[in-house]
Design an enzyme around this catalytic site. Structure first.
Site, PDB file in Angstrom:
ATOM      1  N   GLU A 182      -3.442 -16.484   3.254  1.00 54.31           N
ATOM      2  CA  GLU A 182      -4.307 -15.814   4.218  1.00 54.31           C
ATOM      3  C   GLU A 182      -5.276 -16.818   4.830  1.00 54.31           C
ATOM      4  O   GLU A 182      -5.923 -17.590   4.119  1.00 54.31           O
ATOM      5  CB  GLU A 182      -5.082 -14.705   3.508  1.00 54.31           C
ATOM      6  N   ASP A 241      -5.517 -13.318   9.413  1.00 56.28           N
ATOM      7  CA  ASP A 241      -6.201 -12.091   9.015  1.00 56.28           C
ATOM      8  C   ASP A 241      -7.351 -11.736   9.944  1.00 56.28           C
ATOM      9  O   ASP A 241      -8.286 -12.528  10.126  1.00 56.28           O
ATOM     10  CB  ASP A 241      -6.714 -12.246   7.581  1.00 56.28           C
ATOM     11  N   LYS A 284       0.850  -1.199   0.000  1.00 52.28           N
ATOM     12  CA  LYS A 284       0.000   0.000   0.000  1.00 52.28           C
ATOM     13  C   LYS A 284       0.883   1.246   0.000  1.00 52.28           C
ATOM     14  O   LYS A 284       0.964   1.999   0.967  1.00 52.28           O
ATOM     15  CB  LYS A 284      -0.938  -0.017   1.199  1.00 52.28           C
TER      16      LYS A 284
END
Length: 269
Positions: free
Chosen positions: A187, A208, A128
């Protein structure tokens, strides 16, 4: 870090365009300028090398004296510069924007690293990042004491929820991904997912959005057979409790997507 992957001319072109009309209209062509670069709040310095590169692109004879090193916690003078006045005024904003942005990331990263000190848990970044600035921002994370996760989609396998929906679930997706020969991270949202990932041979399990109690159970289930990474909305307030669960690493997107640029300025001496 080598700056050869960055074209500072492209950074400058966004701001300068066909020319700095104000400096060219007002500042004598032969004027010289001595200035100080200040970090106006307490923080971790990061980005002096690219700030220098930006200014030197406009004035190759620039004198740039560093008063701090990247990674130092400072408030006050961090560099002194001397060169052509037009060049320094033209490059000022681009240089300071890069310096402030990267110092902000390094400072926030240091806060997260300090928050888990003594636990052995690594603080990881994510993808990100600002498009075009990933390497610079990931270097800022390292400067703040964090650890870089994968750089892009090409250097590590990370199977997330949308991949799982299309890949037939945790076990099937991991087995397919193992054929790449790369380390595989997957995940997992439940302990059943964790069991399936372990049986399929996952190298790292991304836990997660689990509660601390769920994380402790997952770490106990894994028992060192894979690395564990917690992720999902973890803040400075909650991260000590997350680290105390025994996870190997915690990934924090906020290091790059939510870091505030630090206040830096260039002041004429």
């Amino acid at each position: 870090m080598e700056l050869t992957g960055y074209d500072v001319r492209a950074f400058l072109a966004e701001d300068v365009g066909d020319g700095d009309v104000t400096a060219e209209a007002v500042v004598p062509v032969d004027a010289r300028l001595d200035a100080t670069i200040l970090l106006k709040e307490d923080g971790i310095v990061c980005g002096l090398e690219i700030a220098e590169a930006v200014l030197r692109e406009l004035d190759p004879s620039l004198l740039f004296g560093r008063l701090a090193d990247d990674g130092d916690r400072v408030r006050g003078e961090i560099a002194r510069v001397s060169g052509g006045a037009r060049a320094l005024l033209t490059g000022e904003r681009t240089a300071l924007n890069l310096l402030g942005r990267r110092s902000g990331i390094a400072t926030l990263t240091r806060q997260y690293v300090d928050a888990v000190a003594g636990t052995g848990t690594l603080i990881l970044d994510t993808r990100k990042t600002t498009p075009g600035l990933r390497a610079l921002e990931k270097l800022a994370v390292r400067t703040g004491g964090g650890t870089n996760h994968r750089f892009g989609l090409y250097d590590a396998v990370l199977i997330k929820d949308n991949h799982l929906r299309l890949g037939g679930g945790v076990a099937a997706s991991v087995r397919l991904a193992k054929e790449t020969g790369l380390a595989v991270e997957v995940e997992c949202e439940t302990l059943r997912d964790v069991e399936a990932a372990l049986e399929a041979g996952a190298d790292t399990i991304l836990l997660d959005n689990m509660t601390p109690a769920q994380l402790r159970d997952a770490v106990g289930l894994v028992r060192g057979r894979a690395r564990t990474e917690a992720s999902g909305g973890i803040t400075l307030e909650t991260i000590p409790e997350v680290a105390a669960t025994g996870v190997d690493a915690i990934s924090v997107g906020a290091l790059t997507h939510s870091a505030r640029s630090l206040d830096v300025s260039m002041e004429v001496r």
